[in-house]
Structure formats: C-alpha cells, structure tokens
Write a protein that holds these residues in place. Sequence first.
Motif, PDB file in Angstrom:
ATOM      1  N   PHE A 144       0.717  -1.225  -0.034  1.00  0.00           N
ATOM      2  CA  PHE A 144      -0.035  -0.082  -0.041  1.00  0.00           C
ATOM      3  C   PHE A 144       0.922   1.362  -0.148  1.00  0.00           C
ATOM      4  O   PHE A 144       0.200   2.396   0.139  1.00  0.00           O
ATOM      5  CB  PHE A 144      -1.185  -0.087   1.266  1.00  0.00           C
ATOM      6  CG  PHE A 144      -1.862  -1.228   1.308  1.00  0.00           C
ATOM      7  CD1 PHE A 144      -2.868  -1.531   0.356  1.00  0.00           C
ATOM      8  CD2 PHE A 144      -1.732  -2.228   2.260  1.00  0.00           C
ATOM      9  CE1 PHE A 144      -3.720  -2.503   0.471  1.00  0.00           C
ATOM     10  CE2 PHE A 144      -2.423  -3.162   2.103  1.00  0.00           C
ATOM     11  CZ  PHE A 144      -3.547  -3.265   1.362  1.00  0.00           C
ATOM     12  N   PRO A 146       2.320   4.556  -1.217  1.00  0.00           N
ATOM     13  CA  PRO A 146       1.859   5.489  -2.317  1.00  0.00           C
ATOM     14  C   PRO A 146       2.537   5.506  -3.545  1.00  0.00           C
ATOM     15  O   PRO A 146       1.876   6.024  -4.419  1.00  0.00           O
ATOM     16  CB  PRO A 146       1.860   7.128  -1.350  1.00  0.00           C
ATOM     17  CG  PRO A 146       2.910   6.775  -0.604  1.00  0.00           C
ATOM     18  CD  PRO A 146       2.698   5.363  -0.020  1.00  0.00           C
ATOM     19  N   THR A 147       3.707   5.300  -3.550  1.00  0.00           N
ATOM     20  CA  THR A 147       4.527   5.287  -4.750  1.00  0.00           C
ATOM     21  C   THR A 147       4.925   4.212  -5.528  1.00  0.00           C
ATOM     22  O   THR A 147       4.631   3.989  -6.609  1.00  0.00           O
ATOM     23  CB  THR A 147       5.710   6.469  -4.513  1.00  0.00           C
ATOM     24  OG1 THR A 147       6.729   5.404  -3.551  1.00  0.00           O
ATOM     25  CG2 THR A 147       5.555   7.828  -4.140  1.00  0.00           C
ATOM     26  N   ASN A 152      -1.422   0.687  -5.416  1.00  0.00           N
ATOM     27  CA  ASN A 152      -1.270   1.747  -6.038  1.00  0.00           C
ATOM     28  C   ASN A 152      -0.622   1.699  -7.558  1.00  0.00           C
ATOM     29  O   ASN A 152      -1.041   2.450  -8.202  1.00  0.00           O
ATOM     30  CB  ASN A 152      -0.524   2.661  -5.251  1.00  0.00           C
ATOM     31  CG  ASN A 152      -1.272   3.504  -4.239  1.00  0.00           C
ATOM     32  OD1 ASN A 152      -2.295   3.901  -4.426  1.00  0.00           O
ATOM     33  ND2 ASN A 152      -0.736   3.606  -2.934  1.00  0.00           N
ATOM     34  N   ASN A 153       0.090   0.774  -7.690  1.00  0.00           N
ATOM     35  CA  ASN A 153       0.671   0.522  -8.962  1.00  0.00           C
ATOM     36  C   ASN A 153      -0.531   0.103  -9.818  1.00  0.00           C
ATOM     37  O   ASN A 153      -0.548   0.308 -11.007  1.00  0.00           O
ATOM     38  CB  ASN A 153       1.830  -0.469  -9.068  1.00  0.00           C
ATOM     39  CG  ASN A 153       3.149   0.073  -8.531  1.00  0.00           C
ATOM     40  OD1 ASN A 153       3.114   1.440  -8.468  1.00  0.00           O
ATOM     41  ND2 ASN A 153       4.015  -0.671  -8.211  1.00  0.00           N
ATOM     42  N   ILE A 155      -3.704   0.779  -9.393  1.00  0.00           N
ATOM     43  CA  ILE A 155      -4.602   1.725  -9.578  1.00  0.00           C
ATOM     44  C   ILE A 155      -4.115   2.911 -10.524  1.00  0.00           C
ATOM     45  O   ILE A 155      -5.077   3.238 -11.301  1.00  0.00           O
ATOM     46  CB  ILE A 155      -4.842   2.532  -8.012  1.00  0.00           C
ATOM     47  CG1 ILE A 155      -5.445   1.515  -6.981  1.00  0.00           C
ATOM     48  CG2 ILE A 155      -5.476   3.818  -8.248  1.00  0.00           C
ATOM     49  CD1 ILE A 155      -5.530   1.986  -5.752  1.00  0.00           C
ATOM     50  N   THR A 156      -2.750   3.144 -10.459  1.00  0.00           N
ATOM     51  CA  THR A 156      -2.286   4.212 -11.692  1.00  0.00           C
ATOM     52  C   THR A 156      -2.300   3.479 -12.970  1.00  0.00           C
ATOM     53  O   THR A 156      -2.609   4.246 -14.053  1.00  0.00           O
ATOM     54  CB  THR A 156      -0.955   4.565 -11.089  1.00  0.00           C
ATOM     55  OG1 THR A 156      -0.178   3.476 -10.975  1.00  0.00           O
ATOM     56  CG2 THR A 156      -0.972   5.434  -9.542  1.00  0.00           C
ATOM     57  N   GLN A 161      -5.788   7.801  -9.301  1.00  0.00           N
ATOM     58  CA  GLN A 161      -4.949   8.470  -8.685  1.00  0.00           C
ATOM     59  C   GLN A 161      -4.155   7.575  -7.445  1.00  0.00           C
ATOM     60  O   GLN A 161      -5.132   6.963  -6.947  1.00  0.00           O
ATOM     61  CB  GLN A 161      -5.366   9.799  -7.935  1.00  0.00           C
ATOM     62  CG  GLN A 161      -5.767  10.787  -9.290  1.00  0.00           C
ATOM     63  CD  GLN A 161      -4.437  11.338  -9.863  1.00  0.00           C
ATOM     64  OE1 GLN A 161      -3.497  11.395  -9.464  1.00  0.00           O
ATOM     65  NE2 GLN A 161      -4.700  11.471 -11.273  1.00  0.00           N
ATOM     66  N   PRO A 162      -2.982   7.634  -6.950  1.00  0.00           N
ATOM     67  CA  PRO A 162      -2.406   7.093  -5.834  1.00  0.00           C
ATOM     68  C   PRO A 162      -3.401   7.320  -4.595  1.00  0.00           C
ATOM     69  O   PRO A 162      -3.538   8.393  -4.178  1.00  0.00           O
ATOM     70  CB  PRO A 162      -1.259   7.369  -5.809  1.00  0.00           C
ATOM     71  CG  PRO A 162      -0.780   7.705  -7.240  1.00  0.00           C
ATOM     72  CD  PRO A 162      -1.877   8.531  -7.720  1.00  0.00           C
ATOM     73  N   VAL A 163      -3.613   6.301  -3.736  1.00  0.00           N
ATOM     74  CA  VAL A 163      -4.243   6.450  -2.633  1.00  0.00           C
ATOM     75  C   VAL A 163      -3.330   6.325  -1.479  1.00  0.00           C
ATOM     76  O   VAL A 163      -2.339   5.329  -1.404  1.00  0.00           O
ATOM     77  CB  VAL A 163      -5.518   5.468  -2.562  1.00  0.00           C
ATOM     78  CG1 VAL A 163      -6.300   5.642  -1.098  1.00  0.00           C
ATOM     79  CG2 VAL A 163      -6.402   5.521  -3.324  1.00  0.00           C
ATOM     80  N   HIS A 164      -3.371   7.415  -0.446  1.00  0.00           N
ATOM     81  CA  HIS A 164      -2.620   7.347   0.698  1.00  0.00           C
ATOM     82  C   HIS A 164      -2.971   6.394   1.786  1.00  0.00           C
ATOM     83  O   HIS A 164      -3.464   6.939   2.761  1.00  0.00           O
ATOM     84  CB  HIS A 164      -1.971   8.766   1.009  1.00  0.00           C
ATOM     85  CG  HIS A 164      -1.300   9.503   0.185  1.00  0.00           C
ATOM     86  ND1 HIS A 164       0.024   9.706   0.208  1.00  0.00           N
ATOM     87  CD2 HIS A 164      -1.836  10.125  -0.814  1.00  0.00           C
ATOM     88  CE1 HIS A 164       0.224  10.461  -0.905  1.00  0.00           C
ATOM     89  NE2 HIS A 164      -0.760  10.604  -1.428  1.00  0.00           N
TER      90      HIS A 164
END
Length: 312
Positions: A144, A146-147, A152-153, A155-156, A161-164
């Motif tokens: 999880f 963010p980068t 998040n990979n 999702i992007t 957009q990445p979720v924190h």
Amino acid sequence: MTKERVVRSGKMYLYLKRYWGLYLLLLLPITYFIVFKYIPMTYIQIAFKKYNIMQSVWEMENAKQGGFEYFIKAFANRDFFYAVRNTLLLNFLDLLCGFPAPIILALLLNELAFKKFKRLTQTVVYMPHFLSWIIISGIALQLFAPTDGLVNNIITAAGGQPVHFLDDPAHWVVMYVILGIWQSVGWNTIIYLAAITGVNPELYEAASIDGANRLTRIWHITLPSIKPTIIVLLIMNLGRILGSEFDRPYALGNNLVTSVDNVIATFVYTNGIRGSQFSLTTAVGLFQSVICVIFLLVSNSLAEKFGEQGVW
C-alpha cells in the motif's frame, strides 16, 4: 470435634489422597501467577510516589496533592486525552467490525461440504495469527505504499490516482481495522467452530424434515446454540475497550498519522520508557486498568440482567 466435622474431615482427606496429583500440577501455574503477576503489583505504588531509581518502592517519597499528583498531571496532559480518544475509537471499530467477522467465517466454514477444502481454508486464514506486527507492517508497506506499492501501481495503471492508505489519517484507521481483522479472524474462528461442533446434529435433522433451509437452520439453531460463547467473548472484549496493544499501532504508525495512531500504550512508551516519567505512566496504566475492570464488571452484570450467562 463433632461427629459431623470428623466425617467432613475424613471425606476431605480421601478426596485429597485421590486427587493429590492434580493439585500438585496446579503448583506451577500458581507459582507463576504469584511471582510474575501478584508480586509485581506492589510497584503500583509508583503511581503515588516520586520515582527514584536509587530507592526501593517502600522508601520513595509520596507524591504531592495527597499522592494524586501524577494522575492530575496526566489528566492535564493534552496528549493523554488524545491517546484515550484514539484508543477508544480504534478499539470500538475493532469491536464493531472485527467481532462479528470470526462468527460469520465460522458459520461459513461449518456449511462447507468438502472437508479437505474446509481444513485448507481454516489453515490459510489462521496462519496470519503467527505473524508479528513488524512483519505485517512490512507487508502492508510493500502493498500500500503511495509511490511503489503494488495496490497503487495497479490503481495508477488503471488510470486512477494513488491512494495514501498508510499516510492519511482516515485511510490509516480503515487499514488498521482491516489488517487487524485479517490477522486475528482465523484464530478466533477456531473458538466458534469448537462451539458449533457441540450442537446436537439431531436438531439439524429435525429442522430439515420440517423444511428449514440452511439460513433458517443457522439463524434458529446454530446461532442460539453458540450464543453463550458469543456473550462471554463479547464481555471479554468490552473489558479491553480501553486497553491497547503496543506493537500494532507502533508498527503501522508514522509521523503523518500521529493524530490517530497515538494510543495509551504508545503514550506510556513515549513518556515512560523514553521520557523516564515512570510515576506518570504508572498512573496512566493504573487508570487504564481500573476503567477496563469497570467495563468488564458492567458488561458482565448487564449480560446476567438480561438472562445470559456471564463470565462468572
């Protein structure tokens, strides 16, 4: 000595003579509790005294304001109130979301027809219980972040957009509860499965003859049969509503979510271990224990008042 006392003493002697081995086995756990649980309770006095490492607890000077100096300091500390608030919030969400989870899972596993798949599923879901929160936090960071986190990979890559997940306070609370359920649900399920195995199979057969489907049998037979177990575990969980484990919030927390990850256990660590305020944190720990005992007694009394069997 009367005849009745002689008879009673004789029965007691015969009883001890027959079961002396069982009482001998009790010596080890009793010794453990006395040495490691009851003797250390004498150091509760530190909450009412000025701590001095060079003196024994009996020689320390009494705290000011009738011995309640450090309790007053704790209640005047803003971080302490934040810790209490966060502890109650996280434990309440754990209770609301996490307590029904093993019950539901146990009911689902009990309805599985294939025993091998049932055993495999049960093994897989309770394995996280044996992982430490340090390992779980490392897995969570890999998934999880963010980068470069896997989630998040994905999702992007899908155009989002990445979720924190672990950097935003609101998302962090959700992840805290979800990871807690994932870690403990399988182990707690074992308790309910054991309770379900005690249900008389003839009740299910009679219900099937009367035309009851699976959901009806679960609702009218399984759940009422395991209700005493559910009530006892609920009371025990309510007794820990102000209790807080240290490793879980400490491992998952970071500087961006201090507004929600600071619980009583981390407050005690920060101010007691790192800040050397032992009297203050002992007072906080004593307050926490007293409140937990009150919750336990009240919840047990309410259960008995509504006709349910309590813890004792």
